[in-house]
Motif scaffolding. Structure first.
Motif, PDB file in Angstrom:
ATOM      1  N   ALA A   1      -6.131   8.457   3.002  1.00  0.00           N
ATOM      2  CA  ALA A   1      -6.685   9.295   4.098  1.00  0.00           C
ATOM      3  C   ALA A   1      -5.487   9.339   5.105  1.00  0.00           C
ATOM      4  CB  ALA A   1      -7.713   8.634   4.704  1.00  0.00           C
ATOM      5  N   ARG A   2      -4.539   8.305   5.542  1.00  0.00           N
ATOM      6  CA  ARG A   2      -3.698   8.536   6.491  1.00  0.00           C
ATOM      7  C   ARG A   2      -2.681   9.277   6.018  1.00  0.00           C
ATOM      8  NH1 ARG A   2      -4.629   2.824   7.373  1.00  0.00           N
ATOM      9  NH2 ARG A   2      -2.808   2.299   6.285  1.00  0.00           N
ATOM     10  N   HIS A   3      -2.186   9.044   4.750  1.00  0.00           N
ATOM     11  CA  HIS A   3      -1.294   9.854   4.165  1.00  0.00           C
ATOM     12  C   HIS A   3      -1.508  11.404   4.260  1.00  0.00           C
ATOM     13  CE1 HIS A   3       1.529  11.144   0.920  1.00  0.00           C
ATOM     14  NE2 HIS A   3       2.301  10.290   1.139  1.00  0.00           N
TER      15      HIS A   3
ATOM     16  N   LEU B   1       0.353  14.606   5.972  1.00  0.00           N
ATOM     17  CA  LEU B   1       1.013  15.804   5.317  1.00  0.00           C
ATOM     18  C   LEU B   1       0.388  17.140   5.734  1.00  0.00           C
ATOM     19  CD1 LEU B   1       0.770  14.527   1.507  1.00  0.00           C
ATOM     20  CD2 LEU B   1       2.746  14.998   3.134  1.00  0.00           C
ATOM     21  N   GLY B   2      -0.923  17.083   6.333  1.00  0.00           N
ATOM     22  CA  GLY B   2      -1.660  18.425   6.605  1.00  0.00           C
ATOM     23  C   GLY B   2      -1.949  19.218   5.425  1.00  0.00           C
ATOM     24  N   PRO B   3      -2.055  20.631   5.628  1.00  0.00           N
ATOM     25  CA  PRO B   3      -2.606  21.363   4.458  1.00  0.00           C
ATOM     26  C   PRO B   3      -1.238  21.472   3.382  1.00  0.00           C
ATOM     27  CG  PRO B   3      -2.963  22.413   6.687  1.00  0.00           C
ATOM     28  CD  PRO B   3      -2.362  21.245   6.976  1.00  0.00           C
ATOM     29  N   LYS B   4      -1.601  21.738   2.227  1.00  0.00           N
ATOM     30  CA  LYS B   4      -0.671  21.897   1.459  1.00  0.00           C
ATOM     31  C   LYS B   4       0.068  23.171   1.435  1.00  0.00           C
ATOM     32  CE  LYS B   4       0.165  20.682  -3.645  1.00  0.00           C
ATOM     33  NZ  LYS B   4      -0.697  20.413  -4.691  1.00  0.00           N
ATOM     34  N   PRO B   5       1.534  23.229   1.767  1.00  0.00           N
ATOM     35  CA  PRO B   5       2.005  24.657   2.208  1.00  0.00           C
ATOM     36  C   PRO B   5       2.132  25.583   0.961  1.00  0.00           C
ATOM     37  CG  PRO B   5       3.703  23.035   1.684  1.00  0.00           C
ATOM     38  CD  PRO B   5       2.268  22.202   1.613  1.00  0.00           C
TER      39      PRO B   5
ATOM     40  N   LEU C   1       0.976  -1.259  -0.051  1.00  0.00           N
ATOM     41  CA  LEU C   1       0.068  -0.127  -0.036  1.00  0.00           C
ATOM     42  C   LEU C   1       0.763   1.203  -0.030  1.00  0.00           C
ATOM     43  CD1 LEU C   1      -2.794  -1.114   2.581  1.00  0.00           C
ATOM     44  CD2 LEU C   1      -2.738  -1.058  -0.011  1.00  0.00           C
ATOM     45  N   THR C   2       1.921   1.187  -0.764  1.00  0.00           N
ATOM     46  CA  THR C   2       2.937   2.330  -0.843  1.00  0.00           C
ATOM     47  C   THR C   2       2.301   3.398  -1.687  1.00  0.00           C
ATOM     48  OG1 THR C   2       4.805   0.803  -0.540  1.00  0.00           O
ATOM     49  CG2 THR C   2       5.146   2.991  -1.378  1.00  0.00           C
ATOM     50  N   LEU C   3       2.525   4.831  -1.127  1.00  0.00           N
ATOM     51  CA  LEU C   3       2.391   5.752  -1.919  1.00  0.00           C
ATOM     52  C   LEU C   3       3.530   6.249  -2.348  1.00  0.00           C
ATOM     53  CD1 LEU C   3      -0.115   5.627   0.511  1.00  0.00           C
ATOM     54  CD2 LEU C   3      -1.086   7.482  -1.080  1.00  0.00           C
ATOM     55  N   ARG C   4       3.818   6.937  -3.641  1.00  0.00           N
ATOM     56  CA  ARG C   4       5.192   7.281  -4.172  1.00  0.00           C
ATOM     57  C   ARG C   4       4.951   8.773  -4.763  1.00  0.00           C
ATOM     58  NH1 ARG C   4       5.665   5.431  -8.745  1.00  0.00           N
ATOM     59  NH2 ARG C   4       3.813   3.927  -9.201  1.00  0.00           N
ATOM     60  N   PRO C   5       5.965   9.790  -4.485  1.00  0.00           N
ATOM     61  CA  PRO C   5       5.995  10.909  -4.979  1.00  0.00           C
ATOM     62  C   PRO C   5       5.793  10.931  -6.487  1.00  0.00           C
ATOM     63  CG  PRO C   5       7.748  10.689  -3.348  1.00  0.00           C
ATOM     64  CD  PRO C   5       7.091   9.364  -3.566  1.00  0.00           C
ATOM     65  N   ASN C   6       5.116  11.958  -7.106  1.00  0.00           N
ATOM     66  CA  ASN C   6       4.967  12.090  -8.266  1.00  0.00           C
ATOM     67  C   ASN C   6       5.672  13.416  -8.999  1.00  0.00           C
ATOM     68  OD1 ASN C   6       2.758  12.686 -11.003  1.00  0.00           O
ATOM     69  ND2 ASN C   6       4.303  11.051 -11.281  1.00  0.00           N
ATOM     70  N   GLY C   7       4.512  14.386  -8.771  1.00  0.00           N
ATOM     71  CA  GLY C   7       4.966  15.921  -9.342  1.00  0.00           C
ATOM     72  C   GLY C   7       4.420  16.161 -10.582  1.00  0.00           C
TER      73      GLY C   7
ATOM     74  N   ASN D   1      -8.005  17.894   2.393  1.00  0.00           N
ATOM     75  CA  ASN D   1      -7.048  18.408   1.939  1.00  0.00           C
ATOM     76  C   ASN D   1      -6.301  17.779   0.615  1.00  0.00           C
ATOM     77  OD1 ASN D   1      -5.989  16.332   3.425  1.00  0.00           O
ATOM     78  ND2 ASN D   1      -4.001  17.040   3.681  1.00  0.00           N
ATOM     79  N   ALA D   2      -7.367  16.800   0.144  1.00  0.00           N
ATOM     80  CA  ALA D   2      -6.974  15.847  -1.031  1.00  0.00           C
ATOM     81  C   ALA D   2      -7.979  15.807  -1.975  1.00  0.00           C
ATOM     82  CB  ALA D   2      -6.254  14.567  -0.560  1.00  0.00           C
ATOM     83  N   LYS D   3      -7.335  15.445  -3.212  1.00  0.00           N
ATOM     84  CA  LYS D   3      -8.086  14.926  -4.404  1.00  0.00           C
ATOM     85  C   LYS D   3      -7.658  13.911  -4.948  1.00  0.00           C
ATOM     86  CE  LYS D   3      -9.318  19.886  -6.235  1.00  0.00           C
ATOM     87  NZ  LYS D   3      -8.906  20.740  -7.292  1.00  0.00           N
ATOM     88  N   GLY D   4      -8.689  13.186  -5.566  1.00  0.00           N
ATOM     89  CA  GLY D   4      -8.416  11.877  -6.435  1.00  0.00           C
ATOM     90  C   GLY D   4      -8.210  12.474  -7.514  1.00  0.00           C
ATOM     91  N   SER D   5      -7.567  11.480  -8.604  1.00  0.00           N
ATOM     92  CA  SER D   5      -7.272  11.982 -10.197  1.00  0.00           C
ATOM     93  C   SER D   5      -6.951  10.703 -10.772  1.00  0.00           C
ATOM     94  CB  SER D   5      -6.315  13.080 -10.263  1.00  0.00           C
ATOM     95  OG  SER D   5      -5.903  13.200 -11.611  1.00  0.00           O
ATOM     96  N   PHE D   6      -7.949  10.672 -12.090  1.00  0.00           N
ATOM     97  CA  PHE D   6      -7.106   9.547 -12.919  1.00  0.00           C
ATOM     98  C   PHE D   6      -7.434  10.076 -14.353  1.00  0.00           C
ATOM     99  CE2 PHE D   6     -11.726   8.777 -11.831  1.00  0.00           C
ATOM    100  CZ  PHE D   6     -12.323   8.581 -13.009  1.00  0.00           C
ATOM    101  N   ALA D   7      -6.843   9.388 -15.404  1.00  0.00           N
ATOM    102  CA  ALA D   7      -6.805   9.752 -16.890  1.00  0.00           C
ATOM    103  C   ALA D   7      -7.818   8.745 -17.584  1.00  0.00           C
ATOM    104  CB  ALA D   7      -5.632   9.584 -17.270  1.00  0.00           C
ATOM    105  N   THR D   8      -8.555   8.930 -18.421  1.00  0.00           N
ATOM    106  CA  THR D   8      -9.476   7.915 -19.015  1.00  0.00           C
ATOM    107  C   THR D   8      -9.622   8.281 -20.320  1.00  0.00           C
ATOM    108  OG1 THR D   8     -11.801   6.967 -18.921  1.00  0.00           O
ATOM    109  CG2 THR D   8     -11.587   9.104 -18.553  1.00  0.00           C
ATOM    110  N   LYS D   9     -10.042   7.163 -21.169  1.00  0.00           N
ATOM    111  CA  LYS D   9     -10.084   7.101 -22.326  1.00  0.00           C
ATOM    112  C   LYS D   9     -11.677   6.702 -22.810  1.00  0.00           C
ATOM    113  CE  LYS D   9      -5.409   6.508 -23.880  1.00  0.00           C
ATOM    114  NZ  LYS D   9      -5.137   6.244 -22.529  1.00  0.00           N
ATOM    115  N   LEU D  10     -12.354   6.584 -21.929  1.00  0.00           N
ATOM    116  CA  LEU D  10     -13.679   5.820 -21.831  1.00  0.00           C
ATOM    117  C   LEU D  10     -14.694   6.633 -21.264  1.00  0.00           C
ATOM    118  CD1 LEU D  10     -15.197   3.068 -22.749  1.00  0.00           C
ATOM    119  CD2 LEU D  10     -14.959   2.520 -20.314  1.00  0.00           C
ATOM    120  N   VAL D  11     -15.986   7.005 -22.005  1.00  0.00           N
ATOM    121  CA  VAL D  11     -16.961   7.787 -21.430  1.00  0.00           C
ATOM    122  C   VAL D  11     -17.988   6.856 -20.654  1.00  0.00           C
ATOM    123  CG1 VAL D  11     -18.715   9.352 -21.692  1.00  0.00           C
ATOM    124  CG2 VAL D  11     -16.281   9.541 -23.071  1.00  0.00           C
ATOM    125  N   ASN D  12     -17.901   6.818 -19.542  1.00  0.00           N
ATOM    126  CA  ASN D  12     -18.645   5.931 -18.687  1.00  0.00           C
ATOM    127  C   ASN D  12     -19.918   6.727 -17.784  1.00  0.00           C
ATOM    128  OD1 ASN D  12     -20.151   4.243 -16.945  1.00  0.00           O
ATOM    129  ND2 ASN D  12     -18.569   3.343 -16.001  1.00  0.00           N
TER     130      ASN D  12
END
Length: 355
Positions: free
Chosen positions: A128-130, A134-138, A75-81, A180-191
């Motif tokens: 959610a724990r992650h 982090l708290g608020p984005k600085p 369940l690792t979360l990796r930095p992206n940027g 303090n967080a949003k989810g995001s994903f790319a898609t090529k399908l209109v569902n």
């Protein structure tokens, strides 16, 4: 919803035995009661799918008829940027669509069916724990000015996954509760089922776009480009943040009018409300020698666009794979051209990053 449902009709489900101890696993199995169930030790190591080169010729049938269920171990979360601040643990891997440039099959042998992971509650809790730590984005960054953003679909397409289980619905619901967080994903399908998920501005959908003529060759089993563009307003109205993902940018003879027409179609179709929140990312094509060989077995026509050694150069990745990218000096020139066409027609669509 008719199109997503036709993309996968499992005749065989490979599953780790522990899947049956999870409510999500039992729900997916109940959804496809006629499918043969084959137990495997690991969702990653299925010899029937990974070790026979001849399976590449059956690429599309396997995507349609095979489903894999697994219990995600890490369940690792990796930095992206770039697309996001962090890459969240995946709720799936693989896809029933068949974009011939997709990087995910490089790690999955000679078949790339969808693998659905059943520990969704643990994945959502880890995010959610992650975010709480982090708290608020600085300070603002190119990912988002306010929130930490987590990419949820690095290894698949969540619009398709939503036709197989409630994982995506639950992820969208989880982000409504993380301040303090949003989810995001790319898609090529209109569902359009996703329009009922009530994201409340806490989930970002990135519709992947390219010129229709190229998409018809490379974006196999996906929604047409015009349908994706036409859906933007509806998803904004439903409470999603909607961005665009111009990826991959495939350079070929005659590409300029195609991209200019795409930008014009966006400008002519999208509402002012949607334009006001629209941002994008631009990613030039990177291809791969192993994927090229696999593609030749099932979709050689696509390789006439993707495999261009005359304008590409080889770069060995950290994992030892031989990747092809456009030659550096030319890539910079072509990217600048694309940015100029973009700025001339849709300047309101802020470019978050381009490479």
């Amino acid at each position: 919803m008719a199109k997503p449902l036709t993309l996968i009709d499992p005749r065989r489900i490979y599953l780790e035995p522990a899947v049956r101890s999870y409510p999500r696993g039992r729900a997916v199995l109940a959804r496809f009661p006629d499918a043969e169930q084959v137990e495997v030790a690991s969702h990653w190591k299925i010899p029937d799918l990974t070790q026979d080169p001849d399976l590449a010729a059956d690429w599309l049938r396997l995507k349609r008829e095979i489903l894999v269920l697994g219990v995600k171990k890490g369940l690792t979360l990796r930095p992206n940027g770039r697309s996001a601040d962090f890459i969240a643990p995946s709720s799936s891997n693989g896809c029933a669509m068949a974009c011939s440039y997709c990087y995910v099959p490089r790690r999955k042998g000679y078949a790339n069916p969808v693998s659905v992971f059943v520990k969704l509650d643990e994945i959502a809790a880890a995010i959610a724990r992650h975010a709480a730590r982090l708290g608020p984005k600085p300070e603002p960054n190119t990912v988002d000015p306010v929130d930490w953003v987590y990419d949820l679909g690095e290894n698949g397409d969540l619009s398709l996954d939503a036709t197989l289980s409630d994982n995506v619905r639950d992820l969208v619901a989880a982000f409504r509760t993380i301040p303090n967080a949003k989810g995001s994903f790319a898609t090529k399908l209109v569902n359009r089922d996703l329009l009922s998920y009530d994201p409340q501005g806490r989930t970002r959908i990135r519709f992947s776009l390219m010129p229709e003529a190229v998409s018809k060759v490379l974006d196999v089993r996906t929604s047409p480009i015009a349908e994706r563009i036409a859906a933007i307003d509806d998803f904004v109205e439903a409470g999603y943040e909607v961005h665009l993902n111009f990826s991959p940018v495939v350079v070929h003879e005659g590409w300029q009018p195609e991209w200019q027409a795409l930008f014009a179609e966006i400008d002519d179709t999208v509402s002012e409300r949607a334009k006001a929140q629209l941002k994008c990312e631009i990613i030039m094509l990177t291809h791969n020698e192993q994927l090229h060989e696999t593609n030749l077995a099932w979709h050689p026509k696509g390789e006439t666009l993707l495999w261009r050694p005359d304008i590409q150069e080889t770069k060995v990745s950290e994992g030892g794979m031989r990747n092809l990218r456009y030659r550096v000096a030319w890539k910079r020139r072509w990217l600048d051209q694309l940015l100029s066409w973009h700025g001339a027609r849709i300047p309101y669509c802020t470019v978050r990053y381009a490479f």
